[in-house]
Design an enzyme around this catalytic site. Sequence first.
Site, short mmCIF file in Angstrom:
data_model
loop_
_atom_site.label_atom_id
_atom_site.label_comp_id
_atom_site.label_asym_id
_atom_site.label_seq_id
_atom_site.Cartn_x
_atom_site.Cartn_y
_atom_site.Cartn_z
N THR A 24 87.99 -36.95 -27.94
CA THR A 24 88.47 -36.85 -26.56
C THR A 24 89.99 -36.99 -26.50
OG1 THR A 24 86.41 -37.91 -25.89
CG2 THR A 24 88.15 -37.80 -24.23
N HIS A 37 91.47 -33.81 -27.44
CA HIS A 37 91.37 -32.92 -26.29
C HIS A 37 92.53 -33.14 -25.32
CE1 HIS A 37 87.68 -30.69 -26.43
NE2 HIS A 37 87.75 -30.44 -25.14
N CYS A 94 89.87 -40.59 -31.03
CA CYS A 94 88.59 -39.96 -30.71
C CYS A 94 88.81 -38.46 -30.49
CB CYS A 94 88.07 -40.61 -29.44
SG CYS A 94 86.57 -39.91 -28.79
N CYS A 128 77.59 -43.16 -13.88
CA CYS A 128 77.97 -43.22 -12.46
C CYS A 128 78.56 -41.88 -12.02
CB CYS A 128 79.02 -44.34 -12.32
SG CYS A 128 79.96 -44.30 -10.80
N CYS A 174 81.25 -47.29 -10.02
CA CYS A 174 81.52 -47.62 -8.62
C CYS A 174 80.54 -48.63 -8.05
CB CYS A 174 81.53 -46.34 -7.77
SG CYS A 174 79.88 -45.68 -7.41
N HIS A 182 90.64 -45.57 -26.53
CA HIS A 182 89.54 -46.40 -25.99
C HIS A 182 88.64 -46.97 -27.08
CE1 HIS A 182 88.04 -42.25 -26.26
NE2 HIS A 182 86.96 -42.84 -26.73
N GLU A 183 88.92 -46.68 -28.37
CA GLU A 183 88.04 -47.18 -29.45
C GLU A 183 88.77 -48.34 -30.13
OE1 GLU A 183 87.12 -43.92 -32.08
OE2 GLU A 183 86.20 -42.76 -30.47
N CYS A 223 74.37 -45.28 -9.94
CA CYS A 223 74.51 -46.73 -10.10
C CYS A 223 73.30 -47.45 -9.52
CB CYS A 223 75.78 -47.22 -9.41
SG CYS A 223 77.29 -46.88 -10.35
ZN LIG Z 1 85.54 -42.08 -28.21
ZN LIG Z 2 78.43 -45.15 -9.26
#
Ligand SMILES: [Zn+2]
Ligand SMILES: [Zn+2]
Length: 339
Positions: free
Chosen positions: A39, A42, A37, A104, A90, A60-61, A96
């Site tokens: 990110t 980065h 990604c 969040c 959280c 994460h993908e 949330c």
């Molecule tokens: Zn991503």
């Molecule tokens: Zn939260």
Amino acid sequence: MRAAFYEGHETITTGLCSPVEPGPGQVRIRVSHCGICGTDLHIFHGKMDHRVKMPQIIGHEMSGTVESVGPDIGDWKAGDRVTVRPLDHCGNCPACKAGHSHICMNLKFIGIDSPGAMQALWTVPAHTLHRLPDHLSFEQSALIEPIAVACHDVRMGELQAGEQAVVLGGGPIGLLIGLVAKTSGAHVLISEVNSARIELAKKLGLDAVDPTSTDLVATVMERTDGAGCDVVFEVAGAQPTVDMMTKLPRTRGRIVMVAIHAQPKPVDLFRFFWRELRLIGARVYEPQDFERAIELAASGKMPLDPVISKIVPLEGLGDAFRELDGGGEVMKILVRCSE
Ligand SMILES: [Zn+2]
Ligand SMILES: [Zn+2]
């Protein structure tokens, strides 16, 4: 088992680590594929060193299969094909409590703030799982997370079938927004300066123009009988696209802010007044966006294979990052995580 580690200073190593035993409410996944990604790029460049704990496993993908489960995980069992919505909220903050747990105020992004998917066995909370249909390949399933981003953007922009959308920026997210919008029945025009990306957009069946050689405003007005488009997606994150985004929408049109603008930029606020425009922020995704992404990918209506430029082993991750830095020719690179 094998994993790839970000060690700081554009350095990625591969090595061995011990699988984490799934605790209460957790499952362990045998990771099949993981996409790289923006990110992750980065992180590779050290721009997120304040958040990652080195050596950090990122990514994460992903797609994979449940390998083992802890207590209290509901219906999940070994062998289930899954992808992960990598958000850990959280449950107690005002966001949330307002029902916006995806943004969040104490959000932990799994794969940045905690170990990610670029390892053979990944332990995550069971509440992050989404089930994959049997016929959806693990390769295409590794695109579900960025498709879910696109689904969220399109939903937040309230884009309807028959409406005209303009996407400013033809990178992976811009193209996926284009595909989701088109598959949902909207008309799509991609604006992108990189010729290789324009070619890929066309290969995906999307209309694409280069705003440095084509008059984008005139093109959009021509297509909409002088009205302007219904929704603009600002995905590029640059001043020229911020300048452009206010010129294109019709009266009461919408602009969806998808790009991450790290610095404040001048915006033509007069246009918001004059045309009663709306600016809509859109960040990550909610569970329904993952479900929609899976449904769209499984429908076979989106040509996803051309989005995947290449698939590399874990050991090829560092080179893949350097290739993505070159820009243009490559779109999405997937990593094989358990072989
Ligand atoms: Zn991503
Ligand atoms: Zn939260």
